[in-house]
Structure formats: structure tokens, C-alpha cells
Scaffold this motif. Structure first.
Motif, PDB file in Angstrom:
ATOM      1  N   PHE A   1       8.322  -3.635   3.179  1.00  0.00           N
ATOM      2  CA  PHE A   1       7.532  -3.970   4.363  1.00  0.00           C
ATOM      3  C   PHE A   1       6.930  -5.371   4.212  1.00  0.00           C
ATOM      4  CE2 PHE A   1       6.647   0.813   3.921  1.00  0.00           C
ATOM      5  CZ  PHE A   1       7.909   1.098   4.431  1.00  0.00           C
ATOM      6  N   ILE A   2       6.794  -6.032   5.350  1.00  0.00           N
ATOM      7  CA  ILE A   2       6.196  -7.365   5.372  1.00  0.00           C
ATOM      8  C   ILE A   2       4.862  -7.247   6.091  1.00  0.00           C
ATOM      9  CG2 ILE A   2       6.492  -9.765   6.116  1.00  0.00           C
ATOM     10  CD1 ILE A   2       9.553  -9.218   6.135  1.00  0.00           C
ATOM     11  N   ASP A   3       3.791  -7.588   5.398  1.00  0.00           N
ATOM     12  CA  ASP A   3       2.456  -7.513   5.998  1.00  0.00           C
ATOM     13  C   ASP A   3       2.213  -8.815   6.755  1.00  0.00           C
ATOM     14  OD1 ASP A   3      -0.199  -7.239   6.661  1.00  0.00           O
ATOM     15  OD2 ASP A   3      -0.798  -6.396   4.720  1.00  0.00           O
ATOM     16  N   ALA A   4       2.267  -8.720   8.082  1.00  0.00           N
ATOM     17  CA  ALA A   4       2.219  -9.911   8.937  1.00  0.00           C
ATOM     18  C   ALA A   4       0.868 -10.607   8.921  1.00  0.00           C
ATOM     19  CB  ALA A   4       2.559  -9.517  10.376  1.00  0.00           C
ATOM     20  N   HIS A   5      -0.154  -9.894   8.487  1.00  0.00           N
ATOM     21  CA  HIS A   5      -1.490 -10.490   8.597  1.00  0.00           C
ATOM     22  C   HIS A   5      -2.352 -10.083   7.406  1.00  0.00           C
ATOM     23  CE1 HIS A   5      -4.760 -12.169  11.189  1.00  0.00           C
ATOM     24  NE2 HIS A   5      -5.456 -11.558  10.252  1.00  0.00           N
ATOM     25  N   THR A   6      -2.558 -11.012   6.481  1.00  0.00           N
ATOM     26  CA  THR A   6      -3.406 -10.674   5.334  1.00  0.00           C
ATOM     27  C   THR A   6      -4.386 -11.783   5.013  1.00  0.00           C
ATOM     28  OG1 THR A   6      -2.306 -11.661   3.393  1.00  0.00           O
ATOM     29  CG2 THR A   6      -1.318  -9.644   4.309  1.00  0.00           C
ATOM     30  N   HIS A   7      -5.325 -11.391   4.154  1.00  0.00           N
ATOM     31  CA  HIS A   7      -6.271 -12.333   3.551  1.00  0.00           C
ATOM     32  C   HIS A   7      -6.136 -12.213   2.043  1.00  0.00           C
ATOM     33  CE1 HIS A   7      -7.873 -13.377   7.417  1.00  0.00           C
ATOM     34  NE2 HIS A   7      -7.817 -12.099   7.737  1.00  0.00           N
TER      35      HIS A   7
ATOM     36  N   GLY B   1      23.899  -9.680   1.107  1.00  0.00           N
ATOM     37  CA  GLY B   1      23.500 -11.080   1.056  1.00  0.00           C
ATOM     38  C   GLY B   1      22.003 -11.270   1.167  1.00  0.00           C
ATOM     39  N   TYR B   2      21.311 -10.230   1.618  1.00  0.00           N
ATOM     40  CA  TYR B   2      19.853 -10.316   1.743  1.00  0.00           C
ATOM     41  C   TYR B   2      19.193 -10.029   0.390  1.00  0.00           C
ATOM     42  CZ  TYR B   2      19.342 -10.982   6.775  1.00  0.00           C
ATOM     43  OH  TYR B   2      19.324 -11.513   8.033  1.00  0.00           O
ATOM     44  N   TYR B   3      17.955 -10.488   0.262  1.00  0.00           N
ATOM     45  CA  TYR B   3      17.204 -10.214  -0.957  1.00  0.00           C
ATOM     46  C   TYR B   3      16.940  -8.721  -1.090  1.00  0.00           C
ATOM     47  CZ  TYR B   3      16.470 -15.155  -1.635  1.00  0.00           C
ATOM     48  OH  TYR B   3      16.670 -16.479  -1.854  1.00  0.00           O
ATOM     49  N   ALA B   4      16.953  -8.265  -2.343  1.00  0.00           N
ATOM     50  CA  ALA B   4      16.727  -6.848  -2.607  1.00  0.00           C
ATOM     51  C   ALA B   4      15.231  -6.551  -2.662  1.00  0.00           C
ATOM     52  CB  ALA B   4      17.426  -6.438  -3.893  1.00  0.00           C
ATOM     53  N   ASP B   5      14.570  -6.644  -1.515  1.00  0.00           N
ATOM     54  CA  ASP B   5      13.192  -6.168  -1.334  1.00  0.00           C
ATOM     55  C   ASP B   5      13.332  -4.813  -0.658  1.00  0.00           C
ATOM     56  OD1 ASP B   5      12.326  -8.639  -2.213  1.00  0.00           O
ATOM     57  OD2 ASP B   5      11.737  -9.372  -0.237  1.00  0.00           O
ATOM     58  N   LEU B   6      13.009  -3.749  -1.388  1.00  0.00           N
ATOM     59  CA  LEU B   6      13.301  -2.408  -0.881  1.00  0.00           C
ATOM     60  C   LEU B   6      12.149  -1.448  -1.133  1.00  0.00           C
ATOM     61  CD1 LEU B   6      16.870  -2.239  -2.465  1.00  0.00           C
ATOM     62  CD2 LEU B   6      16.409  -2.481  -0.013  1.00  0.00           C
ATOM     63  N   THR B   7      12.019  -0.486  -0.229  1.00  0.00           N
ATOM     64  CA  THR B   7      11.009   0.559  -0.396  1.00  0.00           C
ATOM     65  C   THR B   7      11.658   1.920  -0.210  1.00  0.00           C
ATOM     66  OG1 THR B   7       9.171  -0.842   0.276  1.00  0.00           O
ATOM     67  CG2 THR B   7       8.879   1.520   0.582  1.00  0.00           C
ATOM     68  N   LEU B   8      11.366   2.805  -1.158  1.00  0.00           N
ATOM     69  CA  LEU B   8      11.908   4.162  -1.120  1.00  0.00           C
ATOM     70  C   LEU B   8      10.749   5.125  -0.904  1.00  0.00           C
ATOM     71  CD1 LEU B   8      14.638   5.734  -1.791  1.00  0.00           C
ATOM     72  CD2 LEU B   8      13.636   6.085  -4.048  1.00  0.00           C
ATOM     73  N   PHE B   9      10.877   5.963   0.123  1.00  0.00           N
ATOM     74  CA  PHE B   9       9.760   6.883   0.388  1.00  0.00           C
ATOM     75  C   PHE B   9      10.220   8.233   0.882  1.00  0.00           C
ATOM     76  CE2 PHE B   9       9.702   6.617   5.031  1.00  0.00           C
ATOM     77  CZ  PHE B   9      10.315   5.396   5.294  1.00  0.00           C
ATOM     78  N   ASP B  10       9.315   9.184   0.781  1.00  0.00           N
ATOM     79  CA  ASP B  10       9.579  10.539   1.237  1.00  0.00           C
ATOM     80  C   ASP B  10       9.122  10.627   2.704  1.00  0.00           C
ATOM     81  OD1 ASP B  10       9.471  13.195   1.917  1.00  0.00           O
ATOM     82  OD2 ASP B  10       8.663  13.848  -0.021  1.00  0.00           O
TER      83      ASP B  10
ATOM     84  N   ARG C   1       0.311   8.224   0.066  1.00  0.00           N
ATOM     85  CA  ARG C   1       1.208   9.305  -0.341  1.00  0.00           C
ATOM     86  C   ARG C   1       2.647   8.932  -0.014  1.00  0.00           C
ATOM     87  NH1 ARG C   1       0.900  14.090   2.908  1.00  0.00           N
ATOM     88  NH2 ARG C   1      -0.854  13.293   4.108  1.00  0.00           N
ATOM     89  N   GLY C   2       3.569   9.388  -0.840  1.00  0.00           N
ATOM     90  CA  GLY C   2       4.979   9.384  -0.460  1.00  0.00           C
ATOM     91  C   GLY C   2       5.761   8.120  -0.749  1.00  0.00           C
ATOM     92  N   ILE C   3       5.122   7.090  -1.292  1.00  0.00           N
ATOM     93  CA  ILE C   3       5.874   5.879  -1.658  1.00  0.00           C
ATOM     94  C   ILE C   3       6.385   6.070  -3.084  1.00  0.00           C
ATOM     95  CG2 ILE C   3       5.785   3.363  -2.024  1.00  0.00           C
ATOM     96  CD1 ILE C   3       5.455   4.063   0.914  1.00  0.00           C
ATOM     97  N   LEU C   4       7.719   6.122  -3.217  1.00  0.00           N
ATOM     98  CA  LEU C   4       8.291   6.514  -4.510  1.00  0.00           C
ATOM     99  C   LEU C   4       8.768   5.334  -5.345  1.00  0.00           C
ATOM    100  CD1 LEU C   4      10.305   9.443  -2.976  1.00  0.00           C
ATOM    101  CD2 LEU C   4       8.142   9.603  -4.215  1.00  0.00           C
ATOM    102  N   GLY C   5       9.226   4.312  -4.678  1.00  0.00           N
ATOM    103  CA  GLY C   5       9.729   3.161  -5.436  1.00  0.00           C
ATOM    104  C   GLY C   5       9.716   1.912  -4.584  1.00  0.00           C
ATOM    105  N   VAL C   6       9.408   0.787  -5.230  1.00  0.00           N
ATOM    106  CA  VAL C   6       9.403  -0.497  -4.530  1.00  0.00           C
ATOM    107  C   VAL C   6      10.102  -1.527  -5.405  1.00  0.00           C
ATOM    108  CG1 VAL C   6       7.962  -2.301  -3.465  1.00  0.00           C
ATOM    109  CG2 VAL C   6       7.168   0.080  -3.432  1.00  0.00           C
ATOM    110  N   TRP C   7      11.040  -2.253  -4.801  1.00  0.00           N
ATOM    111  CA  TRP C   7      11.739  -3.326  -5.501  1.00  0.00           C
ATOM    112  C   TRP C   7      11.447  -4.652  -4.810  1.00  0.00           C
ATOM    113  CZ3 TRP C   7      13.650   1.537  -4.827  1.00  0.00           C
ATOM    114  CH2 TRP C   7      14.196   2.193  -5.932  1.00  0.00           C
ATOM    115  N   VAL C   8      11.193  -5.668  -5.614  1.00  0.00           N
ATOM    116  CA  VAL C   8      10.961  -7.011  -5.083  1.00  0.00           C
ATOM    117  C   VAL C   8      11.939  -7.963  -5.761  1.00  0.00           C
ATOM    118  CG1 VAL C   8       9.318  -8.935  -4.937  1.00  0.00           C
ATOM    119  CG2 VAL C   8       8.540  -6.597  -4.495  1.00  0.00           C
ATOM    120  N   ASN C   9      12.754  -8.626  -4.977  1.00  0.00           N
ATOM    121  CA  ASN C   9      13.788  -9.512  -5.508  1.00  0.00           C
ATOM    122  C   ASN C   9      14.598  -8.822  -6.612  1.00  0.00           C
ATOM    123  OD1 ASN C   9      13.187 -11.880  -3.876  1.00  0.00           O
ATOM    124  ND2 ASN C   9      11.270 -11.973  -5.030  1.00  0.00           N
ATOM    125  N   GLY C  10      14.958  -7.567  -6.354  1.00  0.00           N
ATOM    126  CA  GLY C  10      15.828  -6.817  -7.251  1.00  0.00           C
ATOM    127  C   GLY C  10      15.129  -6.152  -8.426  1.00  0.00           C
ATOM    128  N   GLU C  11      13.862  -6.409  -8.630  1.00  0.00           N
ATOM    129  CA  GLU C  11      13.123  -5.818  -9.758  1.00  0.00           C
ATOM    130  C   GLU C  11      12.272  -4.659  -9.266  1.00  0.00           C
ATOM    131  OE1 GLU C  11      12.638  -6.884 -13.060  1.00  0.00           O
ATOM    132  OE2 GLU C  11      13.041  -9.052 -13.080  1.00  0.00           O
TER     133      GLU C  11
END
Ligand code: ZN
Ligand code: CU
Length: 507
Positions: A75-81, A440-449, A467-477
Motif C-alpha cells: 500500500f502507498i500512504d498518499a498523505h503522511t507526516h 517488471g514492477y518493483y516487488a513491493d507486496l503485502t500478504l493478508f488474510d 489484524r491480518g497482515i501476514l507479510g510485507v515485502w519492500v523492493n523484494g526483501e
């Protein structure tokens, strides 16, 4: 499809329900990753052959069985501080634990850099939302801030805006008037420097005291460099209450004058008198989209949060104090209860607490739902990571959209929910190679239930992993697994031009 050469893949996530971020229906399949990129996306049939690879990799940890789970773009957080959090707490747990893999920082006119001078007295509000002490406003120019982020990467990616309010505080002696020509050109130079250093745009917070006195023309003049660098113009508008439509017009005008896409931050309707105006605001935006690029984000709560002030408290049905320098023990308490305890009226109480932050209940839930349901909306948290007792949006915005709004209320399908936090956002902020599961896209991925995912944070208990977020990858890591950060810091500072689509397909 040919067999997958094992040496071409670092990781295979298989048996997943893939929601690719574009809004199209989910499908069962597998995603192959090599280094920081997605190199294969397979449907159920192709997965069979991909499983030949699985067999070869059976004893390796690099095969991930995602049965029953949804795999989506991060996910991309469009608005942060998060300007400072990226450095002061690079694990980024409030975001990581929601499946966020990229944050847009520097919003509402508030950026940590550049700050060429030291604060003699207290940090000028609202810049104190980032740091009350002033120590973190240590970057004399934008380039040194970007360098600090590169020297010490965080767990997730960031893309940065330079804030008009920060520039005003840095450049102007008297904030209660429009900038003069010399000040405008100094600010414009800082904008150019920031854009050259990697900022993706400018933000304004014309609503806030240090920027209120700026004219539209001042904003236009300092935003001129956006055109050449293809930067975006993001704005926390002057008025989100009675003057909402006029403020939209002002924002559109800036965008047209400087030839930049306009991003309306946290689109909302404030104040009981204005409840129900969300459709008019959305129609107004739509009416102008034919002639210029306009988009908007939204946080999924009917309460806002910023610094504490009497004006704002007056328009709210309930106020919760999120921090107070003078009375830190009051964080988390209702303003009315504090006033009662101190035997003061609310105005006096606010003076006693100052400087302080607060949550204000002053929106209508049905307006929030109307905006959230719009097909073009982006999800942003607007979380304030340094508040003692933060608004629950900091830890729960994304999972609340997936759980409460999509699954429980059925406001929109999960595929649409994901699109609002991935591809739509990547496109609007011009973050190429992000926001979709695509070769071809960057491996930014989220795995959830999909049955479990939801926010846990609340107004009563705001700091809580979802709750329910099982795995997160950023640039393949892999950066997050089963409720824990893995300790990897694979985030990048993203610009507009850092993606060359080298792989069309690896196979
Ligand atoms: Zn704002
Ligand atoms: Cu904000």
C-alpha cells in the motif's frame, strides 16, 4: 510457458489470491521475484509449471505458500507526516504493520527540510507536529535530508514533498503578511533545490497560521519550478468548511498556472453546517478534471487531528488531547474533562495545555463514506507519529478500509479498496514501477488474510498493530512477518525517474 529457471528467481509466492492493484478481479496464482523486481505472474494453470520450480526450491525458505491469503501490491500512504519518523524510527511500524510499503511525506506545507536557520524559541506550529524540540530541523537544504535518508534507509520507501510553510518559516521574519519579492525568489530557489535533490512536488497548508497570509499569487510564484521537473502540487486547502468550493478553485488555479497536477489533501467537509456537501465537492472536482489533472486523498475517519486551538475546538462535537507540552499527563483525555478537572473554561484550558495537539470530531460519517466510495480516491493516513496519544488513523487507516469499510460494510469490493491504496496513488504521484503486481514492477507486496484484516487501533487505544497482515515485502526483501519487523531496511527514496522497465518478462 517454459519452465522457470531456478537461478532466475529469488522467491516464489504461490497459491495466493492475487489482487493486482488495477481493480480487476482476483485470481489464484503465483508471483516470482528476482532481486527487487517482480519477474513472473502466473495464473492457476501456469502455477503448475511454476511449481516445478517450487519442487526444486522445496528446502529453501524462499518459497512461500499463501493458501487462502490475498497478495496485493504494497500500500502507498498518499498523505503522511513521516518526514522525521523515517529517520528517528526507521522500522516504521505504524505503517509496516498495515501493509504500507511507501509513504508520501512532507504534506500540509510541513516538511522537515530545508531549515537553514535554528529555532531560537519554540518550533513554530504546526511544524512542531514533526518535532517539538527543534533538533530534527537540522537539514540546511533538501539534499542533505535526502542524503540522510539514503545513508540510513528505512524499512519502507518514501517520496518527499517540500512544504511551503517550512519555507516561509525558514525565509520570512514576519509570517503575518504576504511574502515580498525577495522572499518569494528565495523560496522558489529552495523549491528548485528540493526538486533537484529528489522531491516530487510542493505541498501547502494554507489553512495553518504561518501560511494563511500567503496570497494565491505567492503560492503560484514559488511553485513555478514544478513544471520543468514534472512535480505535483499538494494542498491542505485554506478552508474545508464553508469555503470548500472556493478553496478548490484556488487549488485548481495554482495547478493551471504552474502546469502541475493538483492533489487535494484529505478531502473532507468540516463543520455541522456543511455536512452533506461532499457530493458537491466531488462534482466540482469532476467538472474541472476535463481541463487539468486533479486528484484527492482521504483518511477513513470522521475526526481530524492537528495542533490544539480554540477555533478548531469550537467547531468540534468532541475534542481529545493527543499531546501537551505543558501538561503531558493530559494526553488521551477529553478536553471537556480536563476543563472540568481544572475548573477552567475550554479556552483557558487550551491556554494551559499549549503547545498541544488534539483530535476533533467535526465531520459527518456519511460524507466520509461518500468520498471513500469515489472510484478516484486515494487512501492517506495523515497520521501524526510523534503524538503521545495519536489519532487511530496512524496505525489503522489502510486496514480499516479493507476490513471495516470493504468487508464489514460492503461499501466497495476488496479489489476497489486495494486500487485506492496502490495503482491510483502510484499514478497520481507519478511513482513509476509501483502500485501494481506486474512483471517488471518493483516487488513491493503485502500478504493478508481477507477474513481477518482490520484496524485494531481506536480512539481509546490508538497504538495497536492491525489484524491480518501476514507479510510485507519492500523492493523484494521481506520486512514484516506475522506481527514482527524482520529488521531489514530495504526502502528507497523514490523520485519520478528512478524506474527503467528493464524486464518486460524474464521468461
Ligand atoms: Zn493537512
Ligand atoms: Cu496532513
Amino acid at each position: 510457458m517454459a519452465d522457470l529457471p531456478v537461478d532466475l528467481v529469488d522467491l516464489l509466492i504461490f497459491n495466493a489470491s492475487i489482487i493486482d492493484g488495477t481493480g480487476t478481479a482476483r485470481f489464484k496464482g503465483a508471483v516470482a521475484i528476482l532481486a527487487d523486481k517482480i519477474v513472473g505472474v502466473f495464473d492457476e494453470h501456469q502455477q503448475e509449471s511454476a511449481c516445478a520450480l517450487k519442487a526444486q526450491m522445496a528446502h529453501s525458505k524462499l518459497v512461500f505458500d499463501a493458501k487462502g491469503m490475498v497478495l496485493s501490491p504494497g500500500f502507498i500512504d498518499a498523505h503522511t507526516h513521516d518526514d522525521r519518523l523515517l529517520l528517528s524510527d526507521p522500522q516504521m511500524m505504524p505503517k509496516l504493520s498495515q501493509g504500507v510499503t511507501t509513504v508520501i511525506a512532507g504534506n500540509c506545507g510541513i516538511s522537515l527540510a530545508p531549515m537553514p536557520k535554528a529555532f531560537e524559541k519554540a518550533v513554530t506550529p504546526p511544524l512542531n507536529l514533526l518535532d517539538e524540540s527543534g533538533d530534527w530541523f537540522r537539514f540546511k537544504d533538501f539534499a542533505s535530508y535526502v542524503q540522510a535518508l539514503r545513508d540510513q534507509p528505512s524499512a519502507i520507501n518514501c517520496a518527499l514533498l517540500v512544504g511551503h510553510t517550512t519555507l516561509r518559516v525558514a525565509v520570512m521574519e514576519d509570517l503575518n503578511r504576504e511574502a515580498n519579492e525577495a522572499e518569494i525568489s528565495a523560496m522558489r530557489e529552495q523549491v528548485s533545490e528540493a526538486l533537484n535533490a529528489g522531491a516530487i512536488g510542493v505541498s501547502t497548508g494554507l489553512y495553518y497560521e504561518p501560511a494563511k497570509a500567503a496570497s494565491t499569487q505567492e503560492v503560484i510564484e514559488i511553485c513555478r519550478p514544478l513544471k520543468a521537473s514534472k512535480g505535483v502540487y499538494c494542498t491542505h486547502m485554506r478552508d474545508e468548511a464553508g469555503g470548500l468550493l472556493a478553496s478548490l478553485d484556488e487549488s485548481f488555479l495554482v495547478g493551471r498556472e504552474v502546469d502541475a497536477p493538483v492533489i487535494i489533501s484529505h478531502l473532507k467537509v468540516v463543520g455541522v453546517k456543511n455536512y452533506g456537501q461532499s457530493s458537491r465537492a466531488l462534482d466540482h472536482i469532476q467538472a474541472h478534471q476535463g481541463s487539468q489533472e486533479i486528484c484527492f486523498d482521504c483518511y477513513p475517519y470522521p475526526a481530524s487531528s492537528t495542533i490544539l486551538s480554540f477555533d478548531r475546538a469550537l467547531t468540534a462535537s468532541r475534542v481529545i488531547v493527543t499531546w501537551s507540552k505543558a501538561m503531558p499527563e493530559m494526553a488521551g483525555k477529553d478536553l471537556s474533562a480536563i476543563a472540568q478537572k481544572l475548573e477552567l473554561n475550554e479556552e483557558e484550558t487550551i491556554q494551559r495545555l499549549d503547545p498541544a495537539g488534539a483530535i476533533y470530531f467535526r465531520m459527518d460519517e456519511s460524507d466520509v463514506q461518500t468520498i471513500l466510495s469515489h472510484p478516484q480516491v486515494m487512501i492517506g493516513s495523515d497520521g501524526l507519529p510523534h503524538d503521545e496519544f495519536p489519532h487511530p488513523r496512524l496505525w489503522g487507516s489502510f486496514t480499516k478500509v479493507l476490513g471495516h469499510y470493504s468487508r464489514t460494510l460492503g461499501l466497495f469490493p476488496l479489489e476497489s479498496a486495494i486500487r485506492k491504496m496502490t495503482s491510483t496513488t502510484a499514478k497520481n504521484f507519478r511513482l513509476s514501477g509501483r502500485g501494481e503486481i506486474r512483471v517488471g514492477y518493483y516487488a513491493d507486496l503485502t500478504l493478508f488474510d481477507p477474513e481477518q484484516v482490520d484496524a485494531v487501533s481506536s480512539y481509546e487505544r490508538p497504538v495497536a498493530a492491525s489484524r491480518g497482515i501476514l507479510g510485507v515485502w519492500v523492493n523484494g526483501e521481506m520486512v514484516y512477518q506475522d506481527g514482527r519487523a524482520t529488521g531489514r531496511f530495504s526502502g528507497h527514496v523514490l523520485g519520478h525517474q528512478d524506474h527503467t522497465n528493464k524486464f518486460t518478462s524474464a521468461f
